[in-house]
Design an enzyme around this catalytic site. Sequence first.
Site, PDB file in Angstrom:
ATOM      1  N   GLU A  54       0.836  -1.199   0.000  1.00 58.00           N
ATOM      2  CA  GLU A  54       0.000   0.000   0.000  1.00 58.00           C
ATOM      3  C   GLU A  54       0.877   1.257   0.000  1.00 58.00           C
ATOM      4  O   GLU A  54       1.843   1.361   0.766  1.00 58.00           O
ATOM      5  CB  GLU A  54      -0.881  -0.039   1.244  1.00 58.00           C
ATOM      6  CG  GLU A  54      -1.786   1.156   1.448  1.00 58.00           C
ATOM      7  CD  GLU A  54      -2.587   1.043   2.736  1.00 58.00           C
ATOM      8  OE1 GLU A  54      -3.561   1.812   2.890  1.00 58.00           O
ATOM      9  OE2 GLU A  54      -2.239   0.186   3.586  1.00 58.00           O
ATOM     10  N   LYS A 123      -9.114   2.794  -2.288  1.00 62.62           N
ATOM     11  CA  LYS A 123      -9.425   2.125  -1.027  1.00 62.62           C
ATOM     12  C   LYS A 123     -10.823   2.517  -0.569  1.00 62.62           C
ATOM     13  O   LYS A 123     -11.223   3.687  -0.662  1.00 62.62           O
ATOM     14  CB  LYS A 123      -8.390   2.518   0.024  1.00 62.62           C
ATOM     15  CG  LYS A 123      -8.465   1.769   1.344  1.00 62.62           C
ATOM     16  CD  LYS A 123      -7.263   2.129   2.210  1.00 62.62           C
ATOM     17  CE  LYS A 123      -7.221   1.363   3.515  1.00 62.62           C
ATOM     18  NZ  LYS A 123      -6.001   1.670   4.302  1.00 62.62           N
ATOM     19  N   CYS A 203      -5.588  -2.959   2.222  1.00 64.36           N
ATOM     20  CA  CYS A 203      -5.401  -3.062   3.667  1.00 64.36           C
ATOM     21  C   CYS A 203      -6.706  -3.208   4.450  1.00 64.36           C
ATOM     22  O   CYS A 203      -7.283  -4.278   4.507  1.00 64.36           O
ATOM     23  CB  CYS A 203      -4.590  -1.873   4.169  1.00 64.36           C
ATOM     24  SG  CYS A 203      -3.841  -2.189   5.797  1.00 64.36           S
TER      25      CYS A 203
END
Length: 726
Positions: A54, A123, A203
């Site tokens: 990430e 994300k 994540c």
Amino acid sequence: MADSFNSIYSHGFVRVAVCVPHVRVADPEFNAERTAGLAAKASDAGAAVALFPELGISSYAIDDLLQQDALLDGVLAGIREIVHASRDLTPVLLVGAPLRFENRLFNCAVVIYRGRVLGIVPKTYLPNYREFYERRQFSSARHAVGKQVPFMNETVPFGNDLIFQAALSTGGNVASHPDSPLPGSDGHLAAEASAFVLHAEICEDVWTPIPPSSYAALAGATVLANLSASNITIGKANYRKDLCASQSGKCIAAYLYSAAGPGESTTDLAWDGHALIYEDGGLLAESERFADHEQIITADIDTERLAQSRMRLTSFNDAAALHREQLEEIRTVGFEFQAPALAGADASDKSHSSAPAVNRLNRRIERFPFVPSDAVRRDEQAYEAYNIQVHGLMQRLRATGIEKIVVGISGGLDSTQALIVAARTMDRLKLPRTNILAYTMPGFATSAGTRSNAHRLMESLGVSGHEIDIRPAAMQMFRDIGHPFAEEDPEYDITFENVQAGERTSHLFRLANYNDALVLGTGDLSELALGWATYGVGDQMSHYNVNASVPKTLIQHLIRWVIATKQFEDSASTVLQSILDTEISPELVPGDGEGDGPAQSTEAKIGPYELQDFFLYHISRYGFRPSKVAFMALQAWGDRGKGIWPDFLPDHKRNQYDLSEIRKWLELFLFRFFQISQFKRTAVPNGPKVGSGGSLSPRGDWRAPSDSSAAAWLSELRRNVPDQEG
């Protein structure tokens, strides 16, 4: 396909790489250079996917520096260099970067392949607790307005609703977007599309109750990738592993996980560079944690296995139907994937690596799929299998009110396993072992060794042991039907064999009638698969068969386990070892009279059971093509010096087989399994299912017509598997 038989990509395998580069804090130029370097190494390894952490281009823990134009411009320049470098590389690259769109900043996964950006995934779930406060800098994917964004002089798909569908190709570097799909239907690929379907999340996305990858999997994604930074605290690594294992298992998918490693800012946090690769709940590869160097881990994902499992598991497809509205929003980005060349092949292009080693699987293929190599798992499974058999027989005796068992003892593996199960069953029911009426019934080919073992086994277990010579009854049958053997003509045909099997079974059933007992079956799963049993008698028929779903290789191990764990007296263990060391034989045809061992060899006739059980597992459980099974068998059995062997197997029994042998015995398996043996399986007696490899009961795992043809399987084998390796 025979020309490309040796490539993993011809058999539904996809090599994936998870990369942990060295980064510098807020130095996009350096980070892009290291990313490109590891991408090249992943390409050298023949990978189809290379996953990076990430925000790997900017580095993760830089807080408000993420909002600086100079840094964000540097990130764009770094992405541009990586896209340029990707032109000659084999993998799809998943790179983490902060990117500006719609007057917002998004934490993104950039999906790059062969000089093109296939899509950008922002994300969805931004942590804003404990040490992470991403909402200070970033907007969630939920706040994005457009479905496409301008990026590097192209219009690129943008959103958390993207999956990337590969169509395998032997050439060309074509990439397509939803507005320009490969020929097919409405943004999806044509029928030649493979089971290699990729999804990216970032994540925190997987830490939520319903991760984006869950919907992606229901929509068809088989390779789920997570670009993570994920700092380390005590105990967190195990939680990550549990999370990835669970998500891959629930989604019936591969799950790739990256985490930030060396060079990331340690102002307030620490990083362990944890990289993981799971498939359907099982760990395939894991990085070294806390390494001070860059790392790449690789593994080969079996996308066809995942697709087969999804097709069979109705609950998975029920979930997809339940969430149809959400899945209709998933967009498919099609691209043509150019598989890496075989090792030693000449590349037609100027790719970075002209010969990645894709002719050797980078995953463990168990030689004995029914018997794990790992000693702990193996013993756990042996304990379960043995007790499943015992409990199945206990219930049948309780339900019928019968307290006695009749069983034929040949001195071979199968009847031995049935007898020790019966002995333990009597112990558990608090009945005397003398309630087991065991009979050895020598015929015209019974060897001295097996006859002796039968008597010694019955005596050592304390059962009621008897002997009935079936030869007089068999001779009467020969006379009645006019068989030449009645006149001492050595005509050892199938009738000669089956008369003996029939006489034994007839005696057992009448003994059961006479003694108010139950006939215990002994035939195993391997014999049922190959039809190696006489219909209506012998190993095919009984009142209850505890071995019905136990293959030969597992029976051998169960007996080893009984010896090793001292389930019975030492005298019994000595006999059990002797039985293990005896050649597998039906003992129905006399030999030359020399020696005390069997004159016939079953495995010389129908092939090594270790190979036949390998074929059975992968064909009956997963429905794989014969060519794929042959390729996997070659990987497992082609070189005795490679791979992990069970520690119980002595060196002289560690066999290897070349491709011609594998092809020969697989052809025999296909013919016997699909064409000539099903009618026997349709009429099998009851017996407990033991292993996840399944059973062949028509009331359970396997239902098939008795008059089917094996032509389709034999044709695929002959068409796609060369006569010899190379």
